[in-house]
Design an enzyme around this catalytic site. Structure first.
Site, PDB file in Angstrom:
ATOM      1  N   HIS A   1       0.816  -1.217   0.072  1.00  0.00           N
ATOM      2  CA  HIS A   1      -0.068   0.149   0.059  1.00  0.00           C
ATOM      3  C   HIS A   1       0.652   1.312  -0.095  1.00  0.00           C
ATOM      4  O   HIS A   1       0.564   2.239  -0.845  1.00  0.00           O
ATOM      5  CB  HIS A   1      -0.725   0.015   1.257  1.00  0.00           C
ATOM      6  CG  HIS A   1      -1.721   1.035   1.322  1.00  0.00           C
ATOM      7  ND1 HIS A   1      -3.173   1.192   1.205  1.00  0.00           N
ATOM      8  CD2 HIS A   1      -1.655   2.230   1.804  1.00  0.00           C
ATOM      9  CE1 HIS A   1      -3.688   2.275   1.353  1.00  0.00           C
ATOM     10  NE2 HIS A   1      -2.666   3.154   1.761  1.00  0.00           N
ATOM     11  N   GLU A   2       1.820   1.379   0.948  1.00  0.00           N
ATOM     12  CA  GLU A   2       2.524   2.628   0.887  1.00  0.00           C
ATOM     13  C   GLU A   2       3.440   2.602  -0.225  1.00  0.00           C
ATOM     14  O   GLU A   2       3.834   3.722  -0.575  1.00  0.00           O
ATOM     15  CB  GLU A   2       3.479   2.419   2.489  1.00  0.00           C
ATOM     16  CG  GLU A   2       2.718   2.592   3.751  1.00  0.00           C
ATOM     17  CD  GLU A   2       1.746   3.566   3.822  1.00  0.00           C
ATOM     18  OE1 GLU A   2       1.811   4.716   3.423  1.00  0.00           O
ATOM     19  OE2 GLU A   2       0.612   3.358   4.590  1.00  0.00           O
TER      20      GLU A   2
ATOM     21  N   HIS B   1       1.836   4.935  -2.701  1.00  0.00           N
ATOM     22  CA  HIS B   1       1.772   6.250  -2.262  1.00  0.00           C
ATOM     23  C   HIS B   1       3.267   6.679  -2.646  1.00  0.00           C
ATOM     24  O   HIS B   1       3.363   7.818  -3.504  1.00  0.00           O
ATOM     25  CB  HIS B   1       1.742   6.548  -0.753  1.00  0.00           C
ATOM     26  CG  HIS B   1       0.618   6.313  -0.311  1.00  0.00           C
ATOM     27  ND1 HIS B   1      -0.659   7.314  -0.794  1.00  0.00           N
ATOM     28  CD2 HIS B   1      -0.353   5.703   0.791  1.00  0.00           C
ATOM     29  CE1 HIS B   1      -1.974   6.922  -0.222  1.00  0.00           C
ATOM     30  NE2 HIS B   1      -1.728   6.048   0.870  1.00  0.00           N
TER      31      HIS B   1
ATOM     32  N   GLU C   1      -4.377   8.258  -2.656  1.00  0.00           N
ATOM     33  CA  GLU C   1      -5.293   6.860  -2.198  1.00  0.00           C
ATOM     34  C   GLU C   1      -5.385   5.930  -3.301  1.00  0.00           C
ATOM     35  O   GLU C   1      -5.353   4.777  -3.151  1.00  0.00           O
ATOM     36  CB  GLU C   1      -6.431   7.047  -1.237  1.00  0.00           C
ATOM     37  CG  GLU C   1      -6.329   7.669   0.013  1.00  0.00           C
ATOM     38  CD  GLU C   1      -5.313   6.963   1.029  1.00  0.00           C
ATOM     39  OE1 GLU C   1      -5.239   5.730   0.868  1.00  0.00           O
ATOM     40  OE2 GLU C   1      -4.996   7.569   1.913  1.00  0.00           O
TER      41      GLU C   1
END
Lengths: 496, 496
Positions: free
Chosen positions: A266-267, A270, A296
C-alpha cells in the site's frame, strides 16, 4: 503584459513557493524522524522546534506580498504549465489565509489535547471522558467550516472536503455513495454466503527481520528505487519524505505477516506516486499530488488492484518461499488476501466491507458539521448504522466504535471520503489500462508489471497538479469518476 | 534600570536566541540524517533545504534589532547567570556579524568546491591539483582572519583561534606547545624502545553487528541513556543532535574492532557532555558547550583517561567476551590500546604520538595565516617536521601527508590546537578527581565509575558557558591550564 522572465511577478512567487518547499522538506524529515528514530528524550525539544517551523511556514504562506503579486502575475504571459502553477499557488494561498490565525491556533492546541487524552480514553473505552473533548473540538470545526464556506460560497461540509478534494461536493458524493449504499450491503451478504470456509488458511509466524527482507524485495518488484527512498518501521505506517527521498514505514506483526506485507505494498503505491511526480516542477505547487483521493487511488491500485490479484500473488509465491521458507502457494495467498469478513475496525477491513465504514463516517460527519447530529448521539448513530450496513453490534463498544479513528480526535473532518473515492478511481484506472493493454493480472503474471507503471506514470504521476482532478481522470480514462468500475471490480473478484 | 521581566530587552533577546536554537535543532537533524540515513537521491533537495535553513539562521543571528537590544539589556538588572548569558549572546552576535556576508558566501562556495575536489585528489595523491584550490582558499582565510583581527584588536591567527577557543592566544599556545615539543619526541623514542614487542596481539575479526551490540553495552557502562540519544553508523564518526537527543555515530571495521569500539567511547564522552549541559539553559547561548577544547577534553577523558586505563579494560573484559566470544583478557586489551607507533595519520595516532601531529599543524597554520609559509612549500615543511618530530618520511606521500585532513580543504584553520588542549585538560581533570576521590583506575575497577561522572557533571557539564574557559578550569582544578599533568599522565602510563 510582462512575460514570465526572472523578474516577473510569477517568478517572484515561484521563488517564494520554492523557499516554502525547503522548509516543508525539513518538516517532513522531522515528522519521519519522530515516528521512526527519535528517542523519547527528544520529544520536548523536537516539539518546540517543529512548532517554530510550522509557525515560520505559516508566516511564509501568508506573507503580505503574495496576494497582490498573485493578481499582478495573473496579467503576465504564462505558458500552460505556469498558469496551472499560478492557479495552485492561488489555491494554497487561499487555503492558508482563509482561517484567522487565532482560530488555527486554538484548534491546533485543542486537537493536541484531545488526541493526547484520546490515546488513553480509547484504551479504556472511556466515551464519557472523550465526549466533552470532542464536543469542544467539533464546535471549533464548525466555526472553521462556516468561515471557509462563506469565503467560497459553498456549504460548510463542502468547505471541509475542499481541503483534501478540490472541486468535490457533498451533493456529488451523496450520489456516488448513495448508489454504493444501495448495492454494497447485499453484495457483502452474498459474498460471505458463497465464501468457502474450507480455504481458511493458518498463518505461520515469521520474525520481523524476515518479513522486512521480503518487504524490500516486494518493493523492488513494485519498482521502488532504494536510491530514492527508505523503508523503516513505525507504530502507524505512513509514507513521508520528499519525492527524491521517500520515507515509507510499516509495522511487522510476527504472528501475521499478511498485514505488514500488504502495508508495504500500500505505502509503495503512495511512494511511487510521489517519486513519479513531475521532476521539473519539484518544490512548486503544481508539482504536488493532485488530491488525497488520487493519492489513495495509487496506494489502493497497488494494494487492491495489483496486490490481491491472482497474477501478483503468483509472482509473490517464490519470494515468500525464499524469505519465509513457508509453503504458501498462490491459492492459499489468494484465500488469505480476498477473505471478506464484517468487522468493527475500518483499518482492518477487507476491500469489500471497507466502503461501509466510510459510508457511515460520511453521514456522521455531515451531521456533526450541520448540527443535525449531536456528539452525544454519536454512539447510537454508530450502533444503528453498523448494524444496518455490516450486521455488527457495537453497542457499548466505543473503543472499537466511534472512538477508533484518530481523524476526529484531531479535528480532521472531511477526509474519510477520500479513501473510498481512491478505491473507485483505482478501479477506473484499471479498467482504462485493461482497455489499452489487456488484463492486468495477465500482464503481472507475464512479468510485464512495468508497462502498468508506465501507464500510471504517464497518465497520473507525471501530471502533478497540472489538471483538475476531473480533467485528470477524464484524460486518463475517457470519463470523470464513474463508480460502476468499482462495482464491476468487486463482482468480478468476489462473485465469479 | 529595568529588571529582567518578560518585557525586558534581555527577555526579548532570550526569546530570539531560543528561536535560533529551534532552527539549529533542525539543522543538526538534517546533518545527522544526511550522514546516516539519507539515500543518494535525497542529496539535491536536502542540499537546497539545508542552504535555505543556513541562510535563515544567519538572518536571525544578524537581525538588525540585536545590537541595540544587547546594549539596552546591558543596563538591566540581571542575575549572574543572565549576565553570563548576555555575555555569550554578545559573543555569538559578534562572531556572526564580524565578517561581511559576501565573504562568508565566497568562502562557503570555494570551500565546498575545494573539499569536493580534495576527496578525489587525496585518493590520487594529486598535490598539483589540490595546491591551487588550497591557495585560493587560504587567500580568503587570510582575508577573513584580517577582518576578525582588526575588529578585536588581536592577531589574525588569534582571531581564527577565537572561533573555537575564546580567550586562547597564539602566545599562550606557543608556550604550552613549546614545552611539549621540548620533551615529547624524546619520550616517544624512549617509550618505543621500552615497548615489549612480545605483547603484540593479533586482532580477530568480528561482524559489525556484534561490535555494535558491544558498543551499546559499553555506552551504557559509560552512563549513556538511550532514551536521550542513539548510536548509528556513518563513514565519519561524529556526535550530533541536541542535548535531549544526542545522535552519535561510529564505523565498524570487521577486521579490527578496536578502532570502532574506541570511537564509540570517544563519542560517548562528547555525548555525555552535551547531555549534561545545564537543562534550565537549553536553547540559550550560556547553555552550550564552553569551547571545542573543553568538548574534546570530555571525549578524550573517556577515551584516554578512562578507556585505555587498566581499571576500565578489566571491566571491558567480560563484555568483550560476552559479545565477541573471544579470549581477550585485560592484559591483551591493554597491550592493544597502549601501543605506541609513529605513523603518518593523525586520526590513527596513539595518545603519545598524537600531539606531534598537532604541533606540526599549529606551526603550519600560523605560517599560512601570517604569510611566512606559502602553500607551495607545505609538502617540504611537512616532510621536515614529520622527520624531526616522529622520524617518519612523508616525501612525495601527499595523501598521507599535508592532504590527509579535511580541515584545511574546507578552509577551517585554528581548530587543530583544540585536540591537544583537550588532551591536556582531560589529564588535568583526572588529577583533580584523583586528589579528591582517589585513583580513577581503582574507582572504575571497583564499579564506582558513577562518582567520576558525578564530578564531571558538577564541575564541567552543568556549567555550560557560565564561566570562561580559564575560570571553569580553575574552579574545577584549582589552577588554569597546566600541561604538566598531561606529561605526568604519559610518564605514568607509558614509562613506568
Amino acid at each position: 503584459m510582462a512575460n514570465s522572465n526572472s523578474n516577473s511577478h510569477y517568478s517572484k512567487l515561484s521563488q517564494h513557493f520554492q523557499k516554502i518547499s525547503h522548509f516543508e522538506h525539513l518538516s517532513a524529515l522531522g515528522d519521519w524522524d519522530q515516528a521512526t528514530m527519535m528517542p523519547s528524550g527528544g520529544s520536548e525539544a523536537r516539539g518546540a522546534a517543529m512548532a517554530e517551523l510550522a509557525g515560520h511556514i505559516h508566516e511564509l504562506k501568508t506573507a503580505d506580498f503574495i496576494e497582490e503579486t498573485l493578481n499582478l502575475a495573473a496579467d503576465e504571459v504564462l505558458n500552460k504549465e505556469q498558469a496551472a502553477n499560478l492557479r495552485e499557488m492561488q489555491y494554497q494561498y487561499f487555503q492558508a489565509n482563509i482561517v484567522p490565525a487565532s482560530l488555527v491556533q486554538s484548534k491546533t492546541q485543542l486537537a493536541y489535547q484531545c488526541e493526547h487524552a484520546w490515546r488513553v480514553q480509547r484504551k479504556n473505552n472511556d466515551w464519557q471522558g472523550f465526549k466533552p473533548n470532542l464536543e469542544a473540538l467539533i464546535t471549533l470545526v464548525r466555526e472553521e467550516a462556516a468561515i471557509r464556506a462563506q469565503a467560497q460560497n459553498i456549504t460548510p461540509y463542502d468547505a471541509l472536503l475542499s481541503k483534501f478534494e478540490p472541486d468535490m461536493t457533498t451533493r456529488r458524493l451523496e450520489k456516488v455513495f448513495g448508489s454504493l449504499k444501495s448495492w454494497l450491503p447485499q453484495m457483502i451478504t452474498q459474498v460471505q454466503a458463497n465464501q468457502r470456509n474450507d480455504l481458511k488458511v493458518e498463518i505461520p509466524s515469521f520474525s520481523a527481520k524476515k518479513q522486512e527482507a521480503l518487504g524490500r524485495d516486494v518493493m523492488s518488484f513494485l519498482g521502488f528505487d532504494f536510491t530514492q527512498g527508505r523503508l523503516d518501521t513505525s507504530s502507524h505506517p505512513f509514507c513521508g519524505g520528499v519525492p527524491g527521498d521517500i520515507r515509507l514505514t510499516t509495522r511487522f506483526d510476527e504472528t501475521d505477516f499478511t498485514q505488514g506485507l500488504m502495508g508495504v505494498i500500500h505505502e509503495t503505491g503512495h511512494a511511487r506516486y510521489e517519486q513519479g511526480l513531475p521532476k521539473q516542477w519539484r518544490g512548486q505547487p503544481v508539482g504536488g499530488h493532485r488530491s488525497m483521493a488520487i493519492h489513495e487511488s495509487q496506494s489502493l491500485f497497488c494494494e487492491m488492484q495489483l496486490g490481491r490479484g491472482a497474477g501478483f500473488l503468483s509472482q509473490l509465491e517464490p519470494l515468500i518461499s525464499q524469505h519465509l521458507g513457508a509453503e504458501l502457494d498462490s491459492q492459499a495467498l489468494t484465500a488469505l488476501y480476498t477473505r471478506v469478513e464484517s468487522g468493527f475496525i475500518r483499518v482492518d477491513a477487507d476491500e469489500v466491507t471497507y466502503p461501509c465504514h466510510i459510508l457511515l463516517r460520511f453521514e456522521a460527519e455531515k451531521g456533526l458539521v450541520d448540527g443535525s447530529l449531536a456528539v452525544a448521539d454519536l454512539p447510537d448513530f454508530w450502533a444503528e448504522n453498523m448494524q444496518n450496513l455490516l450486521g455488527v453490534d457495537t453497542r457499548g463498544n466505543y473503543q472499537n466504535g466511534c472512538m477508533q479513528d484518530i481523524h476526529w480526535a484531531v479535528g480532521e473532518l472531511g477526509y474519510f471520503p477520500s479513501y473510498t473515492l481512491g478505491a473507485m478511481y483505482a478501479a477506473q484506472f484499471r479498467y482504462a489500462i485493461e482497455k489499452s493493454l489487456g488484463s492486468v493480472d495477465a500482464l503481472v503474471a507475464q512479468g510485464k508489471i512495468q508497462v502498468i507503471f508506465d501507464w500510471l506514470e504517464q497518465n497520473i504521476w507525471s501530471k502533478g497538479c497540472l489538471l483538475s482532478t476531473d480533467a485528470l481522470v477524464k484524460q486518463a480514462t475517457g470519463e470523470p469518476l464513474n463508480p460502476e468500475y468499482f462495482k464491476r471490480h468487486l463482482e468480478q473478484r468476489y462473485l465469479k
